[in-house]
Write a protein that holds these residues in place. Sequence first.
Motif, mmCIF file in Angstrom:
data_model
loop_
_atom_site.group_PDB
_atom_site.id
_atom_site.type_symbol
_atom_site.label_atom_id
_atom_site.label_comp_id
_atom_site.label_asym_id
_atom_site.label_seq_id
_atom_site.Cartn_x
_atom_site.Cartn_y
_atom_site.Cartn_z
ATOM 1 N N GLN A 88 -9.730 2.349 1.872
ATOM 2 C CA GLN A 88 -8.994 1.094 1.768
ATOM 3 C C GLN A 88 -7.584 1.241 2.314
ATOM 4 O OE1 GLN A 88 -10.321 -1.823 0.744
ATOM 5 N NE2 GLN A 88 -8.394 -2.905 1.182
ATOM 6 N N ASN B 278 0.860 -1.189 0.000
ATOM 7 C CA ASN B 278 0.000 0.000 0.000
ATOM 8 C C ASN B 278 0.891 1.232 0.000
ATOM 9 O OD1 ASN B 278 -2.697 -1.458 0.665
ATOM 10 N ND2 ASN B 278 -1.270 -2.180 2.229
ATOM 11 N N TYR C 232 -7.748 1.455 6.077
ATOM 12 C CA TYR C 232 -8.083 0.118 6.571
ATOM 13 C C TYR C 232 -6.849 -0.786 6.589
ATOM 14 C CZ TYR C 232 -9.828 -4.697 5.843
ATOM 15 O OH TYR C 232 -10.039 -6.054 5.892
ATOM 16 N N GLU C 233 -6.053 -0.740 5.526
ATOM 17 C CA GLU C 233 -4.840 -1.559 5.475
ATOM 18 C C GLU C 233 -3.853 -1.133 6.558
ATOM 19 O OE1 GLU C 233 -4.535 -4.187 3.770
ATOM 20 O OE2 GLU C 233 -6.208 -3.998 2.374
#
Length: 329
Positions: free
Chosen positions: A85, A33, A88-89
Amino acid sequence: MRRLINDGQNVVNEWIEGYTSAFNEYVEQDPDNPGVILGKHIADKHVKIIIGGGSGHEPLFPGYIGKNLADASVAGNINTSPSPQAVYEAIKKVDTGEGVLMLYGNYSGDCMNFDMAAEMAEDEGHKVDSLPITDDVFSAKNVSDRRGVAGDLIVIKAAAAAAAQGKNLAEVKAAAEMANRQTHSMGMALSSETNPLTGKEVFTMEEGDMEIGMGIHGEPGIKREKLKSADEVVSEMTDYILADMKTDENTQVYVILNGLGGLPLMDQFICYRKLAQILQEHKIKVYHALVGNYATSMDMIGMSITLAQLTPELQELLDFPCDAPYWRV
């Protein structure tokens, strides 16, 4: 455009790559990420602190990842909230079972995306809470509607110190809320910032003008007028801040005079000189002062003033040892 970049579409990934390379003893870029910057100390078992927001405010936010400070930062595009996202990661990467507190400026996109990420993580059993920071005294009469500016640092420091002391998630959030209540900021600008994606200024400002109360994304301030002297500008800004505080002869403050990216340090110290004089006249003691670029708006010429009114608890948290690239105690 007076910027030293490559392709404007790659600035976010390239600045993160450069930052994590320069400070690799503190942080690493999440290989899965790219917008997530992880602290190398996150194996410690305590409440974790995640911070973040749009790119363009460096060293906010990754400069404050380190020992007894934040555990991870999530970067969005220029002046744009990170995706749910990505947040969240980051939660999944740092949570060691004690819970996660997320801190960010009170902007609609950040609030929405961080809240969505929290819901995603909670569905998988993570304990997550959040606090939008609201230190900008001009931006709204209702404190809960105010935006976050350089006072983010005070709240991040207090929450992280509470976490390092072993407090639980509710206690860490309470420390952050207390710091947020005690912190008051205001900014001003003499120029726009330049968006590296377009090569153009974000808004138009005539040379020789200034705007009092402007936000770090270029949000409108109180008024735009011809540039005044440093002493006049600092006096006006400090009047607004002190009107938002309840002070007496025992008041102590932690001060941040923050450059927005394009204002020389010489000018910042001239401004701090006047600020110190004003506080002395009001019998307000400066406990500690930071002067420099702590929460910028890329190349915007301007500065902000933050006064954190100390309580014994807040003083202890701000004095708690920490070690990050842009803040050491």
